[in-house]
Design a protein around this motif. Structure first.
Motif, PDB file in Angstrom:
ATOM      1  N   LEU A  34      -7.318   1.484  -7.605  1.00  0.00           N
ATOM      2  CA  LEU A  34      -6.987   0.238  -6.988  1.00  0.00           C
ATOM      3  C   LEU A  34      -5.674  -0.185  -7.294  1.00  0.00           C
ATOM      4  O   LEU A  34      -4.782   0.270  -7.978  1.00  0.00           O
ATOM      5  CB  LEU A  34      -7.964  -0.861  -7.315  1.00  0.00           C
ATOM      6  N   ALA A  63       0.962  -1.196  -0.108  1.00  0.00           N
ATOM      7  CA  ALA A  63       0.106  -0.066  -0.119  1.00  0.00           C
ATOM      8  C   ALA A  63       0.707   1.268  -0.068  1.00  0.00           C
ATOM      9  O   ALA A  63       0.817   2.224  -0.692  1.00  0.00           O
ATOM     10  CB  ALA A  63      -0.866  -0.273   1.380  1.00  0.00           C
ATOM     11  N   GLN A  86      -9.609  -4.930 -12.293  1.00  0.00           N
ATOM     12  CA  GLN A  86      -9.164  -6.316 -11.929  1.00  0.00           C
ATOM     13  C   GLN A  86      -8.856  -6.897 -13.098  1.00  0.00           C
ATOM     14  O   GLN A  86      -7.961  -7.702 -13.343  1.00  0.00           O
ATOM     15  CB  GLN A  86     -10.126  -7.269 -11.098  1.00  0.00           C
ATOM     16  N   THR A 113      -7.124  -3.306  -3.675  1.00  0.00           N
ATOM     17  CA  THR A 113      -7.193  -2.449  -2.626  1.00  0.00           C
ATOM     18  C   THR A 113      -7.139  -1.085  -3.005  1.00  0.00           C
ATOM     19  O   THR A 113      -6.441  -0.675  -3.745  1.00  0.00           O
ATOM     20  CB  THR A 113      -6.106  -2.909  -1.703  1.00  0.00           C
ATOM     21  N   ARG A 145      -5.449 -11.263   2.891  1.00  0.00           N
ATOM     22  CA  ARG A 145      -5.765 -10.397   3.809  1.00  0.00           C
ATOM     23  C   ARG A 145      -5.493  -9.114   3.625  1.00  0.00           C
ATOM     24  O   ARG A 145      -5.828  -7.871   3.954  1.00  0.00           O
ATOM     25  CB  ARG A 145      -5.445 -10.829   5.280  1.00  0.00           C
ATOM     26  N   CYS A 146      -4.018  -8.887   3.289  1.00  0.00           N
ATOM     27  CA  CYS A 146      -3.648  -7.582   2.713  1.00  0.00           C
ATOM     28  C   CYS A 146      -3.555  -7.318   1.318  1.00  0.00           C
ATOM     29  O   CYS A 146      -3.506  -5.999   0.979  1.00  0.00           O
ATOM     30  CB  CYS A 146      -2.008  -7.425   3.340  1.00  0.00           C
ATOM     31  N   CYS A 147      -3.734  -8.294   0.497  1.00  0.00           N
ATOM     32  CA  CYS A 147      -3.729  -7.918  -1.011  1.00  0.00           C
ATOM     33  C   CYS A 147      -4.953  -8.779  -1.530  1.00  0.00           C
ATOM     34  O   CYS A 147      -4.532  -9.934  -2.153  1.00  0.00           O
ATOM     35  CB  CYS A 147      -2.522  -8.208  -1.491  1.00  0.00           C
ATOM     36  N   PRO A 148      -6.132  -8.566  -1.494  1.00  0.00           N
ATOM     37  CA  PRO A 148      -7.208  -9.270  -2.144  1.00  0.00           C
ATOM     38  C   PRO A 148      -7.172  -9.211  -3.573  1.00  0.00           C
ATOM     39  O   PRO A 148      -6.790  -8.325  -4.159  1.00  0.00           O
ATOM     40  CB  PRO A 148      -8.508  -8.593  -1.317  1.00  0.00           C
TER      41      PRO A 148
END
Length: 533
Positions: free
Chosen positions: A142, A23, A108, A159, A152-155
């Protein structure tokens, strides 16, 4: 990771910022480059155990997947060689792929479409024994990680990026005086034709000016103004235009009364926010410049000596108006005169670099190389800017040349006799073709002599050809131009002792022209890698 790469921004240059995770890496990218790199692939070198940021390269993402493999190899080699040349080979690399979604496409989907390219970049770096610690795709607000398997940190659906100005990097950059100048697309739009209804009038003015000025630059019309008088006329017009641009702007009411729109109609629906304010300022500058004036200066700048003298408006109160003028002239290089934009774009990049705006300088110089990949002045300035050289050495060289020229103009003119009193005023005989044989058409120079060959070729006047102007008149003029350039080359070779390596190289001359580059070669050339951006 720690970064102190902003070494040219005053007292805060020793400040270190620790970035943790994808991030904060994604948020830091615009501050590393000075703009948001839309439609770009960026490689950033990391050094040492703590991952200090180092060199970086940027290039537009190739539209064809068939070019991805070659582009990946080229970028990896460019970054490693550049860092090694500075004495610090990278220990790791971070990869960024930045692209906005096409209509009907999601962020995506962009990430999945670019996944093979990201993988190819990783293998290209690995082939040089340098690991890629992180590869990120930034699209549609994103970020996506190609390396982190932790959802959990990089779905997988991405993000959201941090809100502008809320991150630690943004706060530190604001404290250090580092600016982000909008997106790359916005910055390039200031330097390209807008496609408005005024393009037809500008094209007609360029056609008329080319018919008169190009023959004079190439050979000098007997009984006409001649090359020197054309140069004087161009520079006198530039001087008046800079004074006009430096005058206080008209109030909005006066512009409305004159029927001028703040933003051209063709651009009104494409800009917003800060970009709209920039577009309005550029539109006001365009209103200060008539099509005939723009055409005269654009054609006149194709003479190299004229361009070099124009580069002397580089500092002090004249620098700002000069930069605005060069940008406005770049926007007037409408089709089929795109290649003529190399000169005003290079001048815009030079003034931006000279006044400390390195991101804008790299963008302008990059576009100059797209217009003409062999434009030596742009290549030398782009390399010097990317290597972090001080522009003061070139400024000092230009000042000395200006002072010497003014001193010669003030001195009484000596009487000329013999052959030196005719033609181009040279007192040196022209070399024969046997003394300087041309390279066979289509023969590629070896890597050891490529730079030398391009530097020699810069001696010819920079007059691109537009709309089938290669007629019998130009063929006859080229013979005279070659002799003139050969004689100038001998004089310049004897006098090339400037304080700057860049300035000295930019003033080498030789007569033999290069074989023309085809349109396909210009489109596929690999000079697009923007080292150091």
């Amino acid at each position: 990771m720690n970064t102190n790469h902003h070494e040219s921004h005053g007292p805060s240059s020793t400040q270190q910022i620790t970035l943790r995770g994808p991030a904060e890496l994604a948020d830091a990218l615009p501050f590393m480059l000075g703009f948001h790199p839309s439609d770009s692939v960026v490689l950033v070198a990391l050094h040492g155990e703590r991952g200090r940021f180092g060199g970086r390269v940027r290039v537009g993402i190739p539209s064809s997947p068939h070019e991805w493999s070659a582009t990946a190899d080229h970028l990896a080699e460019c970054l490693v060689e550049g860092c090694t040349r500075r004495g610090d080979r990278p220990d790791a690399i971070v990869v960024f792929l930045c692209q906005d979604p096409a209509p009907g496409e999601t962020g995506q989907r962009v990430m999945e479409r670019l996944r093979p390219f990201a993988q190819r970049l990783r293998t290209a770096c690995g082939a040089l024994d340098i690991p890629v610690l992180e590869a990120l795709c930034i699209s549609d607000g994103l970020y996506f990680s190609y390396c982190c398997p932790d959802a959990r940190c990089c779905p997988p659906d991405g993000t959201p990026l941090a809100l502008s100005g809320t991150s630690v990097m943004a706060a530190s950059a604001a404290y250090a005086g580092i600016q982000v100048r909008g997106s790359l697309k916005d910055m390039e739009a200031r330097l390209k034709p807008w496609g408005s209804e005024g393009d037809a009038a500008q094209r007609a003015a360029l056609n008329d000016a080319a018919a008169v000025i190009v023959p004079r630059i190439l050979a000098g019309a007997p009984g006409g103004l001649g090359r020197q008088e054309t140069r004087d006329t161009t520079l006198a017009l530039v001087r008046r235009l800079i004074a006009r641009f430096a005058a206080p702007p008209e109030p909005p009411a006066a512009q409305a009364a004159a029927g001028r729109s703040a933003v051209p109609p063709g651009l009104a629906g494409l800009v917003g926010g800060a970009a709209a304010g920039t577009a309005s300022a550029d539109a006001r500058d365009d209103a200060l410049l008539t099509p005939d004036e723009a055409a005269t200066v654009i054609l006149g700048l194709q003479d190299r000596d004229t361009r070099d003298q124009a580069a002397e408006w580089m500092e002090g109160p004249e620098a700002g108006p000069a930069l605005r003028l060069w940008r406005a002239l770049s926007r007037r290089c409408v089709a089929p005169y795109q290649e003529y934009a190399a000169a005003p774009l290079t001048l815009a990049g030079w003034v931006a670099w000279s006044t400390g705006d390195e991101p804008s300088a790299r963008v302008a110089l990059g576009l100059a190389l797209e217009a003409d990949p062999d434009y030596l002045f742009a290549r030398l300035l782009h390399q010097a800017c990317n290597e972090g050289l001080d522009p003061e050495s070139l400024r000092d060289c230009l000042r000395k040349e200006r002072d010497a020229r003014l001193a010669r103009a003030a001195a009484p003119a000596p009487a000329l006799t013999g052959e030196g009193a005719e033609g181009d005023g040279s007192d040196l005989p022209a070399r024969s073709k046997d003394q300087n044989p041309p390279r066979e058409p289509g023969a590629a120079p070896t890597p050891e002599t490529e730079t030398e060959t391009v530097e020699r070729a810069e001696g010819r006047s920079r007059v691109p050809v537009a709309g089938g102007a290669r007629d019998r008149r130009r063929q006859r003029a080229r013979q005279v131009a070659r002799r003139t350039a050969r004689q100038a080359g001998l004089r310049a070779a004897a006098a090339s002792r400037g304080p700057s390596r860049v300035a000295s190289a930019a003033r080498r001359r030789d007569a033999e022209p290069r074989p023309p580059r085809s349109t396909a070669a210009r489109r596929t050339g690999r000079r697009g890698a923007r080292s150091g951006e």
